[in-house]
Design a protein around this motif. Structure first.
Motif, PDB file in Angstrom:
ATOM      1  N   ASP A 164       0.830  -1.193   0.000  1.00  0.00           N
ATOM      2  CA  ASP A 164       0.000   0.000   0.000  1.00  0.00           C
ATOM      3  C   ASP A 164       0.871   1.253   0.000  1.00  0.00           C
ATOM      4  O   ASP A 164       1.802   1.382   0.804  1.00  0.00           O
ATOM      5  N   ALA A 165       0.557   2.187  -0.896  1.00  0.00           N
ATOM      6  CA  ALA A 165       1.355   3.409  -1.022  1.00  0.00           C
ATOM      7  C   ALA A 165       1.383   4.191   0.278  1.00  0.00           C
ATOM      8  O   ALA A 165       2.405   4.788   0.642  1.00  0.00           O
ATOM      9  N   ALA A 166       0.278   4.174   1.017  1.00  0.00           N
ATOM     10  CA  ALA A 166       0.209   4.924   2.273  1.00  0.00           C
ATOM     11  C   ALA A 166       1.194   4.372   3.295  1.00  0.00           C
ATOM     12  O   ALA A 166       1.889   5.137   3.979  1.00  0.00           O
ATOM     13  N   GLN A 167       1.275   3.049   3.392  1.00  0.00           N
ATOM     14  CA  GLN A 167       2.200   2.453   4.341  1.00  0.00           C
ATOM     15  C   GLN A 167       3.644   2.705   3.932  1.00  0.00           C
ATOM     16  O   GLN A 167       4.494   3.047   4.764  1.00  0.00           O
ATOM     17  N   GLN A 168       3.932   2.553   2.641  1.00  0.00           N
ATOM     18  CA  GLN A 168       5.286   2.803   2.170  1.00  0.00           C
ATOM     19  C   GLN A 168       5.695   4.259   2.406  1.00  0.00           C
ATOM     20  O   GLN A 168       6.815   4.539   2.842  1.00  0.00           O
ATOM     21  N   SER A 169       4.787   5.181   2.148  1.00  0.00           N
ATOM     22  CA  SER A 169       5.092   6.603   2.328  1.00  0.00           C
ATOM     23  C   SER A 169       5.339   6.945   3.792  1.00  0.00           C
ATOM     24  O   SER A 169       6.237   7.725   4.120  1.00  0.00           O
ATOM     25  N   THR A 170       4.542   6.366   4.683  1.00  0.00           N
ATOM     26  CA  THR A 170       4.734   6.618   6.111  1.00  0.00           C
ATOM     27  C   THR A 170       6.088   6.109   6.566  1.00  0.00           C
ATOM     28  O   THR A 170       6.803   6.764   7.329  1.00  0.00           O
ATOM     29  N   PHE A 230      -7.583   0.124   9.546  1.00  0.00           N
ATOM     30  CA  PHE A 230      -6.622   1.209   9.348  1.00  0.00           C
ATOM     31  C   PHE A 230      -7.130   2.307   8.432  1.00  0.00           C
ATOM     32  O   PHE A 230      -6.475   3.335   8.295  1.00  0.00           O
ATOM     33  N   GLY A 231      -8.268   2.082   7.770  1.00  0.00           N
ATOM     34  CA  GLY A 231      -8.787   3.078   6.848  1.00  0.00           C
ATOM     35  C   GLY A 231      -8.625   2.660   5.407  1.00  0.00           C
ATOM     36  O   GLY A 231      -7.943   1.684   5.082  1.00  0.00           O
ATOM     37  N   SER A 232      -9.234   3.411   4.524  1.00  0.00           N
ATOM     38  CA  SER A 232      -9.349   3.014   3.116  1.00  0.00           C
ATOM     39  C   SER A 232      -8.025   2.996   2.372  1.00  0.00           C
ATOM     40  O   SER A 232      -7.933   2.424   1.281  1.00  0.00           O
ATOM     41  N   THR A 233      -6.975   3.619   2.925  1.00  0.00           N
ATOM     42  CA  THR A 233      -5.694   3.609   2.223  1.00  0.00           C
ATOM     43  C   THR A 233      -4.944   2.294   2.408  1.00  0.00           C
ATOM     44  O   THR A 233      -3.920   2.067   1.756  1.00  0.00           O
ATOM     45  N   TYR A 234      -5.437   1.439   3.305  1.00  0.00           N
ATOM     46  CA  TYR A 234      -4.830   0.124   3.508  1.00  0.00           C
ATOM     47  C   TYR A 234      -5.742  -0.945   2.899  1.00  0.00           C
ATOM     48  O   TYR A 234      -6.965  -0.869   3.019  1.00  0.00           O
ATOM     49  N   THR A 235      -5.142  -1.935   2.267  1.00  0.00           N
ATOM     50  CA  THR A 235      -5.912  -2.961   1.564  1.00  0.00           C
ATOM     51  C   THR A 235      -5.541  -4.349   2.076  1.00  0.00           C
ATOM     52  O   THR A 235      -4.572  -4.528   2.810  1.00  0.00           O
ATOM     53  N   GLY A 236      -6.319  -5.348   1.660  1.00  0.00           N
ATOM     54  CA  GLY A 236      -5.990  -6.739   1.950  1.00  0.00           C
ATOM     55  C   GLY A 236      -6.261  -7.129   3.397  1.00  0.00           C
ATOM     56  O   GLY A 236      -7.087  -6.531   4.086  1.00  0.00           O
TER      57      GLY A 236
END
Length: 459
Positions: A68-74, A314-320
């Motif tokens: 997920d881009a959000a996790q990588q960015s954080t 975790f919210g919509s930016t996290y998947t799976g």
């Protein structure tokens, strides 16, 4: 060179704190050294020093997929998170800041130091019988053996009988002399010492312990079974797994269970050790790979109980799906030995010996407790190789995100049945882990080598 000393803190009872040594450099207070046998019991009761294990192996294993881009960015946004990215991508260095500690290295050597205090000072302590002292020393030997077995499987090559005597292992520290040289001994030397210590310990350990955090005979037997499996010595692995199962063989029935037991009293756990860092909170999220999720299937109770939908938590930016076992009872995940591990060691030994039916019987004994009755389907194998594959697949289901998947990837990477190249993508760039890669061995932190230049870095 820093001044070094062993510290003791008096906090309700005498408990060993972190040592300020040249290999961990963790500052502490005080200088109280125990001399009465009761104080060594207090040292061994210190959960933080003796139960905590590593935290990096699960990020490297194929169970995890940080996509997920959000996790990588954080993770990219804060340098304290960089080790997550580096381990996940099999990069070196893992610890980028040269003044930063390696949490796994520090955790295990802190425990080893505590064990050495007990082992070496007990004989001259006041009070207690010889048998009482032998039992305390046996506990310390078992805790130390576990630490060294984990260290050598993070910072050294997998055991190979042809090269183990020349492959670099880790420093073998057996005394509390903080000025000693810390040159790396061979992989074979570490395995031999672990084997020796466990065989010594088992003679003085009780048949059962009050809590899973305290070693009894099953703990020493189970670590020997794990050690021999990692060596590829299947005969001895099977013998010691049987020794454990003769003493402890209870399984939790996940199909009917109403609440999960706490680790210290969980009947499945033989020798409880925990991952030092929990990974179920953003951005420390063990998002599960499609590979392991497809292997599990949705009717498996390990899927239903131990994984959760990421977006809902975790919210919509996290998947799976993510591994959520740690949110049950709010305890860090167990990475110590267990009844299921012994059963699956026995199954693998049987499968590799060509006893296909007996191997699958052992696997199915476990699987019956991992499904609701209506969903359970027995597994069968067509031949020896198929049985070995099915056992390893069951190990992946049972131990996802709990140390053993990375150990299995390492020990099986050259086996034609399991050898494969892994790829991961991070912000548009692809990283590869090939079977022959040196990245199956974690680099030693620059900070450790800076304090101990005699330690040779991994390639």
């Amino acid at each position: 060179m820093n001044n070094k000393y062993l510290s003791m803190l008096l906090l309700g009872g005498l408990a060993l704190a972190s040592s300020c040594s040249k290999y961990t450099d963790i500052k502490t207070q005080g200088s109280l050294i125990p001399s009465d046998i009761d104080n060594y019991r207090y040292i061994l009761n210190d959960t933080y020093s003796f139960e905590s294990g590593g935290e990096m192996t699960d990020l490297a294993a194929a169970d995890v997929s940080i996509v997920d881009a959000a996790q990588q960015s954080t993770i990219e946004g804060y340098n304290n998170y960089f080790f997550i990215r580096n381990i996940y991508l099999w990069k070196a260095p893992v610890i980028e800041v040269t003044t930063s500690h390696d949490p796994d290295w520090d955790t295990y050597y802190r425990r080893i130091y505590s064990c050495n205090v007990v082992i070496n000072e007990l004989p001259s302590s006041n009070g207690g019988t010889d048998s009482a002292k032998a039992e305390l020393a046996a506990e310390a030997l078992t805790h130390r053996a576990d630490a060294y077995l984990n260290l050598v499987n993070e910072y050294a090559k997998p055991y190979n009988s042809a090269t183990a005597s020349s492959d670099l292992g880790v420093p073998l520290v057996l005394t509390q002399d903080l000025d000693q040289q810390l040159k790396r001994v061979s992989v074979a030397a570490i395995y031999n010492k672990v084997e020796e210590d466990l065989k010594t310990a088992v003679r003085s350990l009780p048949a059962a312990s009050n809590y899973n955090t305290m070693p009894g005979k099953p703990a020493a037997y189970s670590l020997l079974a794990r050690l021999y499996l990692l060596k590829g010595d299947y005969t001895n692995a099977g013998l010691y797994a049987d020794s454990v199962l003769a003493l402890k063989n209870t399984l939790n029935d996940l199909g009917t269970i109403s609440s999960m037991p706490y680790r210290k009293s969980d009947p499945e756990i033989i020798f409880s050790k925990i991952a030092a860092q929990g990974f179920t909170y953003s951005p420390y999220v063990l998002r599960l790979s499609d590979d392991i999720l497809n292997l599990l299937g949705t009717s498996d109770m390990r899927y239903q109980l131990f994984t959760k939908d990421a977006a809902s938590y975790f919210g919509s930016t996290y998947t799976g799906r993510y591994f959520s076992r740690e949110q049950i009872n709010y305890e860090n995940r167990n990475i110590g030995t267990s009844v299921p591990e012994m059963m699956l060691i026995k199954a693998e030994v049987l499968a590799r010996a060509g006893s296909t039916g007996a191997a699958m019987d052992e696997v199915n004994l476990l699987r019956q407790k991992r499904f609701k009755a209506a969903d359970y389907v027995a597994l069968a194998a067509t031949d020896k190789n198929d049985a070995v594959v099915k056992v390893i697949e069951e190990r992946r289901r049972e131990f996802m995100c709990r140390l053993l998947p990375w150990m299995d990837q390492r020990r099986l990477k050259d086996d034609p049945l399991f050898s494969k190249t892994y790829t991961r993508t991070w912000q548009g760039q692809t990283y590869t882990l090939e079977p022959s890669s040196n990245r199956y061995v974690f680099p030693i932190a620059a900070y450790v080598i800076g304090l101990n230049p005699e330690i040779e870095q991994n390639p």
